[in-house]
Design a protein around this motif. Structure first.
Motif, PDB file in Angstrom:
ATOM      1  N   LEU A  41      68.424   9.474  52.105  1.00 46.24           N
ATOM      2  CA  LEU A  41      68.572   8.443  53.129  1.00 46.24           C
ATOM      3  C   LEU A  41      67.835   8.826  54.411  1.00 46.24           C
ATOM      4  CD1 LEU A  41      72.330   7.439  52.668  1.00 46.24           C
ATOM      5  CD2 LEU A  41      70.299   6.131  52.032  1.00 46.24           C
ATOM      6  N   GLY A  42      67.892  10.101  54.763  1.00 44.32           N
ATOM      7  CA  GLY A  42      67.163  10.542  55.954  1.00 44.32           C
ATOM      8  C   GLY A  42      65.665  10.380  55.804  1.00 44.32           C
ATOM      9  N   ASP A  43      65.174  10.713  54.620  1.00 44.25           N
ATOM     10  CA  ASP A  43      63.739  10.538  54.360  1.00 44.25           C
ATOM     11  C   ASP A  43      63.356   9.068  54.417  1.00 44.25           C
ATOM     12  OD1 ASP A  43      61.138  10.953  53.715  1.00 44.25           O
ATOM     13  OD2 ASP A  43      61.524  12.072  51.881  1.00 44.25           O
ATOM     14  N   LEU A  44      64.170   8.214  53.828  1.00 42.94           N
ATOM     15  CA  LEU A  44      63.895   6.778  53.862  1.00 42.94           C
ATOM     16  C   LEU A  44      63.997   6.228  55.286  1.00 42.94           C
ATOM     17  CD1 LEU A  44      65.786   5.537  50.653  1.00 42.94           C
ATOM     18  CD2 LEU A  44      63.319   5.744  50.981  1.00 42.94           C
ATOM     19  N   GLY A  45      64.945   6.748  56.051  1.00 45.18           N
ATOM     20  CA  GLY A  45      65.100   6.285  57.422  1.00 45.18           C
ATOM     21  C   GLY A  45      63.867   6.558  58.265  1.00 45.18           C
ATOM     22  N   GLU A  46      63.334   7.762  58.169  1.00 47.88           N
ATOM     23  CA  GLU A  46      62.114   8.043  58.944  1.00 47.88           C
ATOM     24  C   GLU A  46      60.915   7.303  58.375  1.00 47.88           C
ATOM     25  OE1 GLU A  46      59.460  11.649  60.791  1.00 47.88           O
ATOM     26  OE2 GLU A  46      61.463  12.032  60.011  1.00 47.88           O
ATOM     27  N   SER A  47      60.885   7.109  57.054  1.00 49.69           N
ATOM     28  CA  SER A  47      59.810   6.297  56.484  1.00 49.69           C
ATOM     29  C   SER A  47      59.862   4.882  57.034  1.00 49.69           C
ATOM     30  CB  SER A  47      59.921   6.270  54.956  1.00 49.69           C
ATOM     31  OG  SER A  47      59.737   7.565  54.409  1.00 49.69           O
ATOM     32  N   MET A  48      61.066   4.369  57.243  1.00 53.54           N
ATOM     33  CA  MET A  48      61.221   3.038  57.828  1.00 53.54           C
ATOM     34  C   MET A  48      60.659   3.009  59.245  1.00 53.54           C
ATOM     35  SD  MET A  48      62.636   0.234  56.559  1.00 53.54           S
ATOM     36  CE  MET A  48      63.400  -1.321  57.008  1.00 53.54           C
ATOM     37  N   ILE A  49      60.944   4.050  60.010  1.00 53.81           N
ATOM     38  CA  ILE A  49      60.419   4.125  61.378  1.00 53.81           C
ATOM     39  C   ILE A  49      58.898   4.188  61.361  1.00 53.81           C
ATOM     40  CG2 ILE A  49      60.347   5.543  63.468  1.00 53.81           C
ATOM     41  CD1 ILE A  49      63.207   6.435  62.828  1.00 53.81           C
ATOM     42  N   LYS A  50      58.352   5.001  60.488  1.00 55.58           N
ATOM     43  CA  LYS A  50      56.894   5.136  60.431  1.00 55.58           C
ATOM     44  C   LYS A  50      56.240   3.868  59.915  1.00 55.58           C
ATOM     45  CE  LYS A  50      57.084   9.096  58.142  1.00 55.58           C
ATOM     46  NZ  LYS A  50      56.670  10.372  57.496  1.00 55.58           N
ATOM     47  N   ARG A  51      56.882   3.154  59.022  1.00 57.06           N
ATOM     48  CA  ARG A  51      56.356   1.865  58.574  1.00 57.06           C
ATOM     49  C   ARG A  51      56.312   0.879  59.738  1.00 57.06           C
ATOM     50  NH1 ARG A  51      53.751   1.554  53.633  1.00 57.06           N
ATOM     51  NH2 ARG A  51      54.768   2.977  52.188  1.00 57.06           N
ATOM     52  N   ASP A  52      57.365   0.875  60.507  1.00 57.66           N
ATOM     53  CA  ASP A  52      57.409  -0.031  61.651  1.00 57.66           C
ATOM     54  C   ASP A  52      56.340   0.330  62.681  1.00 57.66           C
ATOM     55  OD1 ASP A  52      58.236  -2.017  63.358  1.00 57.66           O
ATOM     56  OD2 ASP A  52      59.852  -0.840  64.240  1.00 57.66           O
ATOM     57  N   LEU A  53      56.084   1.607  62.850  1.00 59.43           N
ATOM     58  CA  LEU A  53      55.062   2.057  63.799  1.00 59.43           C
ATOM     59  C   LEU A  53      53.659   1.966  63.215  1.00 59.43           C
ATOM     60  CD1 LEU A  53      56.831   5.195  65.337  1.00 59.43           C
ATOM     61  CD2 LEU A  53      56.686   2.893  66.288  1.00 59.43           C
ATOM     62  N   GLY A  54      53.539   1.833  61.896  1.00 59.49           N
ATOM     63  CA  GLY A  54      52.226   1.752  61.265  1.00 59.49           C
ATOM     64  C   GLY A  54      51.500   3.080  61.211  1.00 59.49           C
ATOM     65  N   ILE A  55      52.232   4.169  60.977  1.00 55.87           N
ATOM     66  CA  ILE A  55      51.627   5.503  60.915  1.00 55.87           C
ATOM     67  C   ILE A  55      52.063   6.194  59.631  1.00 55.87           C
ATOM     68  CG2 ILE A  55      51.449   5.768  63.417  1.00 55.87           C
ATOM     69  CD1 ILE A  55      54.022   7.385  63.360  1.00 55.87           C
ATOM     70  N   LYS A  56      51.313   7.213  59.264  1.00 57.89           N
ATOM     71  CA  LYS A  56      51.646   7.983  58.070  1.00 57.89           C
ATOM     72  C   LYS A  56      52.492   9.207  58.408  1.00 57.89           C
ATOM     73  CE  LYS A  56      49.489  10.142  54.006  1.00 57.89           C
ATOM     74  NZ  LYS A  56      50.215  11.421  54.099  1.00 57.89           N
ATOM     75  N   ASP A  57      52.162   9.881  59.494  1.00 62.43           N
ATOM     76  CA  ASP A  57      52.878  11.074  59.936  1.00 62.43           C
ATOM     77  C   ASP A  57      53.224  10.936  61.407  1.00 62.43           C
ATOM     78  OD1 ASP A  57      52.730  12.398  57.444  1.00 62.43           O
ATOM     79  OD2 ASP A  57      50.687  13.064  57.906  1.00 62.43           O
ATOM     80  N   MET A  58      54.288  11.606  61.816  1.00 58.59           N
ATOM     81  CA  MET A  58      54.690  11.596  63.215  1.00 58.59           C
ATOM     82  C   MET A  58      53.793  12.474  64.082  1.00 58.59           C
ATOM     83  SD  MET A  58      57.194   9.691  64.269  1.00 58.59           S
ATOM     84  CE  MET A  58      58.588   8.731  63.692  1.00 58.59           C
ATOM     85  N   GLY A  59      53.130  13.430  63.464  1.00 61.82           N
ATOM     86  CA  GLY A  59      52.270  14.338  64.221  1.00 61.82           C
ATOM     87  C   GLY A  59      51.341  15.107  63.308  1.00 61.82           C
TER      88      GLY A  59
END
Length: 391
Positions: free
Chosen positions: A339-357
């Motif tokens: 769920l944590g992995d999916l949650g951050e994937s959701m954030i990155k999908r919304d931001l339109g990025i592949k990685d946070m950094g």
């Protein structure tokens, strides 16, 4: 057309320029009637009937509509020399490219389908760099965890500050949301220390003060966008430092180092099992709209691997732990990590990025490594408190 334009006839049978195929000019006088049809529509139809069987008609627009047989034969001879040659060449022209096109189906590159599994195996990352960075981080964590606990608390605080910097930077770049980093960074580090020193009460108080600092800090700027900025700031404070505080609280127990190690092992093993089983047997997508790479088979692999690791850790690492507790711990860790992995994937999908950094080669950023750890920390802390107590 007037006959005078072509000149006067020189004698019987003279046809003037009609021999050259320039136009329907004919001689005048009795010579015109010798073996010739009178001019007029009937003669033109007769000429058309005579020329109808001919396969080639001269393209020159000045060809006479009627004339002697000898004149027509001369024109036909010229047509045979010019017309059919071009007609033979014309159909060959579109056939010329067929010769190189015929081997095209066999010359098509065949390794294209085989390239897809390779991308799936490597997940588009440098595997060597990922392993090297993972080993380096593991060495730092283990050394600080078992040598001086306070140093490990510092490692958590540094990871929190870097994670907040990555998250707020991406929010501003992609959405124009300006969550105040200074109160978040100071409050996040204080939150981790308060959780280690004062336990859950200290963590909650630090969380409340950090949220208040975010509200006040944002007041120094224009009111436009105030609500979205402070909302993002409070969310960031809860998502990164507050959840990380539970790792520091695990460390306060007598066997705190082994509890933290159990937490890290279970999370890493869960991710590894999901990747290994999903890569080998994955066919059914788990959440294709959020993370297309995750499969139900991978989730099952995460659960199995985490259960095995949970049994071993609870039996040999945690004081007073039993094997069945490890089974429960493994199932819940696999669920929270996914769920944590999916949650951050959701954030990155919304931001339109592949990685946070890009801080960690082969991994992305710090937040890309904390995605499974952060939501799993309170789950493991709570279960360990219920199973073997807090001290």
């Amino acid at each position: 057309m007037n006959d005078s334009s072509w000149g006067a006839p020189t004698g019987p049978g003279y046809w003037g320029p009609a021999d050259q195929g320039h136009g329907p000019a004919y001689g005048q006088g009795p010579s015109y009637d010798q073996g010739r049809a009178p001019a007029g529509p009937a003669y033109e139809r007769h000429a058309v009937e005579e020329t109808r069987p001919m396969p080639i008609v001269p393209d020159t627009p000045d060809v006479p509509a009627g004339g002697g047989d000898a004149d027509q034969d001369g024109d036909r001879g010229a047509a045979r020399l010019s017309g059919p040659l071009f007609r033979d060449e014309t159909p060959q022209t579109p056939q010329a490219p067929k010769t190189p096109q015929e081997p095209m189906p066999s010359a098509a590159p065949q390794p294209a389908p085989a390239a897809a599994p390779k991308q799936k195996k490597s997940a588009g990352r440098d595997l060597g760099a990922a392993i090297g960075v993972g080993v380096g981080l593991g060495a730092v964590i283990i050394a600080s965890l078992f040598i001086v606990k306070a140093v490990f608390v510092g490692v958590i605080a540094v990871a929190v500050v870097v994670g907040l910097w990555e998250l707020t930077s991406r929010l501003e770049e992609r959405k124009g949301i300006k969550a105040p980093l200074v109160p978040l960074a100071v409050g996040g580090a204080a939150m981790v220390v308060a959780g280690y020193v004062r336990g859950p009460e200290g963590a909650w108080v630090a969380m409340a003060l950090t949220a208040l600092a975010v509200l006040v800090w944002r007041m120094t700027e224009p009111p436009e966008g105030y609500l979205k900025d402070v909302t993002a700031g409070v969310f960031a404070a809860f998502y990164v430092p507050f959840l990380a505080t539970f790792v520091a609280m695990m460390l306060t127990a007598d066997d705190g180092a082994w509890r933290v190690l159990t937490f890290l092992i279970l999370t890493v093993v869960s991710d590894t099992g999901a990747y290994a089983i999903g890569w080998r047997f994955g066919k059914h997508k788990l959440a294709p709209r959020i993370s297309p790479g995750k499969t139900r088979e991978g989730l099952l692999g995460a659960v199995l691997f985490a259960m095995v690791a949970g049994v071993l850790c609870m039996q040999f690492l945690v004081d007073d732990g039993t094997w069945w507790q490890g089974l429960v711990l493994g199932v819940l860790v696999a669920a929270s990590a996914t769920l944590g992995d999916l949650g951050e994937s959701m954030i990155k999908r919304d931001l339109g990025i592949k990685d946070m950094g890009t801080l960690l080669p082969g991994h992305g950023g710090i937040m890309d490594r904390l995605d499974s750890l952060l939501p799993t920390a309170p789950v493991v802390w709570l279960l360990l408190v219920l199973f073997v107590g807090s001290s």
